[in-house]
Design a protein around this motif. Sequence first.
Motif, mmCIF file in Angstrom:
data_model
loop_
_atom_site.group_PDB
_atom_site.id
_atom_site.type_symbol
_atom_site.label_atom_id
_atom_site.label_comp_id
_atom_site.label_asym_id
_atom_site.label_seq_id
_atom_site.Cartn_x
_atom_site.Cartn_y
_atom_site.Cartn_z
ATOM 1 N N THR A 184 0.827 -1.204 0.000
ATOM 2 C CA THR A 184 0.000 0.000 0.000
ATOM 3 C C THR A 184 0.861 1.253 0.000
ATOM 4 O O THR A 184 0.576 2.210 -0.730
ATOM 5 N N ARG A 185 1.927 1.257 0.788
ATOM 6 C CA ARG A 185 2.823 2.420 0.814
ATOM 7 C C ARG A 185 3.528 2.612 -0.526
ATOM 8 O O ARG A 185 3.704 3.738 -0.986
ATOM 9 N N CYS A 232 11.210 0.307 1.427
ATOM 10 C CA CYS A 232 9.980 0.740 2.103
ATOM 11 C C CYS A 232 9.843 0.055 3.457
ATOM 12 O O CYS A 232 9.531 0.698 4.458
ATOM 13 N N TYR A 241 10.284 5.700 -1.792
ATOM 14 C CA TYR A 241 10.864 4.369 -1.600
ATOM 15 C C TYR A 241 11.419 3.861 -2.926
ATOM 16 O O TYR A 241 10.775 3.947 -3.957
ATOM 17 N N ASN A 287 0.959 4.075 -2.958
ATOM 18 C CA ASN A 287 0.478 5.416 -2.625
ATOM 19 C C ASN A 287 1.586 6.470 -2.489
ATOM 20 O O ASN A 287 1.274 7.614 -2.171
ATOM 21 N N GLN A 288 2.809 6.078 -2.723
ATOM 22 C CA GLN A 288 3.874 7.072 -2.536
ATOM 23 C C GLN A 288 3.702 8.213 -3.543
ATOM 24 O O GLN A 288 3.397 8.006 -4.702
ATOM 25 N N THR A 333 10.045 2.099 6.960
ATOM 26 C CA THR A 333 8.859 2.053 7.820
ATOM 27 C C THR A 333 9.232 1.614 9.225
ATOM 28 O O THR A 333 8.828 2.221 10.209
#
Length: 86
Positions: A18-19, A39, A33, A22-23, A43
């Motif tokens: 998800t990260r 990532c 990332y 969505n970055q 995190t």
Amino acid sequence: MSGLSAATLSCPADAVKTRMMNQAVRKDDKVIYKSSFDCLAKTVKYEGLKALWKGFFPRRARLGAWQFVFRISYQKFWNLAGLSSF
């Protein structure tokens, strides 16, 4: 139990995915990332290990309910077909 284990094991991978998706891409085309491992490392470094399990309880509720309905339905369909279940 299967919903609990699925939620526990899939949460970190889903959080990283998800990260990555969505970055925000900045105006100078630099991304936050570089890779999934980057990532994961950032995190954990900046937010802690618990950040990988954000959203655990909603995921657990969804998977637990789905697993319950699936198992009951699966048993009933096998019984209706005249086959022996587990």
